[in-house]
Design a protein around this motif. Sequence first.
Motif: not given
Length: 314
Positions: A74-79, A106-115, A130-140
């Motif tokens: 996210g910091a890199m994108f602002s440069i 996109l960064t905020i959505a990625s952070l939310a899904l990864e968390l 657990v499988e649903a959580g893994i899918r969320l993580l993969v989508v993030g």
Amino acid sequence: MPSYSLFFTILIPIALALGVKYKSPGFATVIATGLTLEAVGYIGRLLLRNNQNNPFYFAVFLTGTTLGPTCICGAMFSIVPRIVAIYGEEYRSWRPIWYLLLLSALTIASLALELAGSVVSTTQEAPTVVEAGIRLLVVGLAIQLVALAIFALHATLFTITLRTRQHKLDPKFAPVYTSTLFKISLAAFIVATALILLRTIFRTIQIVEGFQSSIAQAETHFLLLDGVVMLITSVLFLACFPARALGEYWPDTSVRRPSPKPLQLTHQTPGQLPVTRPSPTYSAIGMKSPMSTYSPGKAGYWASPSLVENDVLW
């Protein structure tokens, strides 16, 4: 293993100190947040070695080492919008405000899904949950890859535009784009981008394969392609701190809406020849001759302002 968390921890106050010194607290805070998450994640992995069945330690490890790089992204994108501002809005391939809003979303959505994915996949026991959580993580992680792809495409288009379009560089920023520090920072920025992209691809494959897969259990691969890669990336960002490279011009390169009016050039005096240069250089002559228009990619070419209009850009 302890050295990773120690190294990331040492870099946190350095990032904050650089943010204070070069008046870029927001950028430095995002970097420091990513470093903190990385340090906490590796502490969780260290604790997990002696308590392999502890879901809390696993959650700490997975959350920290997943969200930390996303914050640094996210910091890199602002440069990039600031780099575009240094060379001039005429070289942009996309309006910076829309570019920054898209990548921020996109960064905020990625952070939310990864968390959410990290917490659900490590704290729940039901296999389906657990499988649903893994899918969320993969989508993030996939969203983060999409953001990185857009970022890389934008940077590539900007580089091509910089070498092909003929526009006058703003002499105000000449001390920046002619400095060795700025050029070194650009090179470090490219390397850091490639490293983060490599890490994200590896981590996505690792999560897709599952926590019990051979690639997930290969500690050496993880430490090299995640830990070492992110450590080198963080060191590059701090050693070539963007706000240091831009110096006093850092506030002047913040994202603004470009003026709808095209650039107005003053008339030449009779007999005055346009000044041309083979590269974006700066001299007192350039200050006195506002009609000089040149491209970083081609020498000896003077372009009329009618060749490229601001309104046709994206």
